[in-house]
Design a protein around this motif. Sequence first.
Motif, short mmCIF file in Angstrom:
data_model
loop_
_atom_site.label_atom_id
_atom_site.label_comp_id
_atom_site.label_asym_id
_atom_site.label_seq_id
_atom_site.Cartn_x
_atom_site.Cartn_y
_atom_site.Cartn_z
N UNK A 29 -32.43 -24.11 5.50
CA UNK A 29 -32.47 -22.77 6.61
C UNK A 29 -32.07 -21.67 5.71
N UNK A 30 -31.12 -21.78 4.62
CA UNK A 30 -30.81 -20.69 3.80
C UNK A 30 -31.77 -20.47 2.67
N UNK A 31 -32.10 -21.60 2.07
CA UNK A 31 -32.98 -21.59 0.90
C UNK A 31 -34.19 -22.40 1.11
N UNK A 32 -35.15 -21.97 2.21
CA UNK A 32 -36.41 -22.81 2.24
C UNK A 32 -37.37 -22.74 1.12
N UNK A 33 -37.98 -24.22 0.95
CA UNK A 33 -38.49 -24.28 -0.21
C UNK A 33 -40.13 -23.46 -0.26
N UNK A 34 -40.63 -23.65 -1.27
CA UNK A 34 -41.95 -23.01 -1.32
C UNK A 34 -43.08 -24.15 -1.07
N UNK A 35 -44.25 -23.35 -0.92
CA UNK A 35 -45.29 -24.46 -0.94
C UNK A 35 -46.46 -24.13 -1.83
N UNK A 36 -47.29 -25.41 -2.03
CA UNK A 36 -48.14 -25.27 -3.15
C UNK A 36 -49.43 -25.81 -2.64
N UNK A 37 -50.37 -25.56 -3.58
CA UNK A 37 -52.00 -26.20 -3.03
C UNK A 37 -52.10 -27.26 -3.94
N UNK A 38 -52.23 -28.42 -3.61
CA UNK A 38 -52.62 -29.70 -4.35
C UNK A 38 -54.07 -30.31 -3.64
N UNK A 39 -54.82 -31.17 -4.49
CA UNK A 39 -55.89 -31.62 -4.13
C UNK A 39 -55.79 -32.87 -3.63
N UNK A 40 -56.11 -33.50 -2.69
CA UNK A 40 -56.18 -34.75 -2.08
C UNK A 40 -57.16 -35.57 -2.84
N UNK A 41 -56.76 -36.56 -3.50
CA UNK A 41 -57.09 -37.30 -4.28
C UNK A 41 -58.53 -38.16 -3.39
N UNK A 42 -58.42 -38.47 -2.02
CA UNK A 42 -59.25 -39.09 -1.42
C UNK A 42 -60.29 -38.18 -1.00
N UNK A 43 -59.91 -36.99 -0.42
CA UNK A 43 -61.01 -35.98 0.25
C UNK A 43 -61.54 -34.99 -0.73
N UNK A 44 -60.76 -34.82 -1.70
CA UNK A 44 -61.00 -33.70 -2.68
C UNK A 44 -60.90 -32.46 -2.21
#
Length: 195
Positions: free
Chosen positions: A64-79
Amino acid sequence: MKGQLFSRLLNFAAKNKDVARDALFSGGLNAGLAFLTGSDPGTALKYGLADVAASYPATLAVRKLRPGTTRMVQDPKTKKLVEEKVRSKLEMPVNIGASVLSGIAVAGGEMPSVTPSNISQSQQIMQQNIQRDLINQGILAGRLGMPNAYFPGTMLQAQGLEGTYMRQQLEEIMMKPQQYDMGNIAANMGAIVGV
């Protein structure tokens, strides 16, 4: 009432499955470690439950106090590019700290309180002497039916040396100069012989 509270807790945990999973894993490790180090199953369970009870809300508070970040990754199955949550670097130390503090709290509740005593040295020596006397009167009282006494004027116990001590006393009696009444001895000898 209890059923509603339990169902609300389950719903709350279902919304935060990853936090609940981590807290239960941490609690299981803590309980297992407590059991493997010699705690009885009930005490090990206390350690595990205390860990879960401390880790779960602590991890939620960090999120709640320090929410993490998000990142973009490539799904190996669907690319395809998929957004992935990255946890805050503070979650792991807070979880470990909650585990340690919960263990300290449980251990503190398990320890008996010790009342210091103010006994003088002479009282302590007297108590030890009474204990020795009680033990020496027991089954291990020594040979010849004599209790294991101390050698005179010392704290050295005579266990196993009773025969030596008795021989010493016997020699002292034998070597002491004797007082003989020769008149009485002569009268007794004369009565025997008939004179």
